[in-house]
Design a protein around this motif. Sequence first.
Motif, short mmCIF file in Angstrom:
data_model
loop_
_atom_site.label_atom_id
_atom_site.label_comp_id
_atom_site.label_asym_id
_atom_site.label_seq_id
_atom_site.Cartn_x
_atom_site.Cartn_y
_atom_site.Cartn_z
N LYS A 57 -1.76 4.58 4.13
CA LYS A 57 -0.37 4.12 4.12
C LYS A 57 -0.39 2.62 4.30
O LYS A 57 -1.15 2.09 5.08
N HIS A 62 7.09 3.67 2.18
CA HIS A 62 6.84 4.44 0.95
C HIS A 62 5.71 3.87 0.09
O HIS A 62 5.60 4.26 -1.07
N TYR A 64 1.60 3.25 -0.60
CA TYR A 64 0.27 3.78 -0.28
C TYR A 64 -0.75 3.11 -1.18
O TYR A 64 -0.44 2.72 -2.30
#
Length: 167
Positions: A57, A62, A64
């Motif tokens: 992450k 949101h 990655y």
Amino acid sequence: MAETPQNGANEAPAPVKMNVLAQFVRDLSFENILAQKGSAGEVQPDVQVQVNLDAKKRSTEHQYEVVMKLKVESKGKDTDTTLFLLEMDYAGVFHIENVPDEQMHPFLLIECPRMIFPFARRIISDITRDGGFPPLNLEMIDFVALYRNELARRQQAAASGEQKLDA
């Protein structure tokens, strides 16, 4: 009179959103060992490919990062001498939304590598061609099988670790 589910239980889940924000070569090494040592005639190559995946992450919500680590080693079938060695870490940065937490790990290690693999394959083809060999066009990798094999390996390692502790 039939009751309708409350709290949005009959609503469809939000669709998965995935965007590739960036792709890049993080690390690349190509050694033409055959040229360094000199050639002794026609050589039949035997190519071995190893693939490792890593995902993490990023600090932005949101986002990655998935890294595909490829090691390609070509040896002579008859002599077992190394012809070339190519190592590449190829990374992709993804924006992913609406994937349930329990499905995020397989999503990152199956779908994300599947998206960036064709680009990594093209780079490997170009590098081997530019390195003096015929272009190496890797076959498509089954990332689902790779993921399942890694899960089985981890479960087996955990089971054998438990047996050692019990003994």
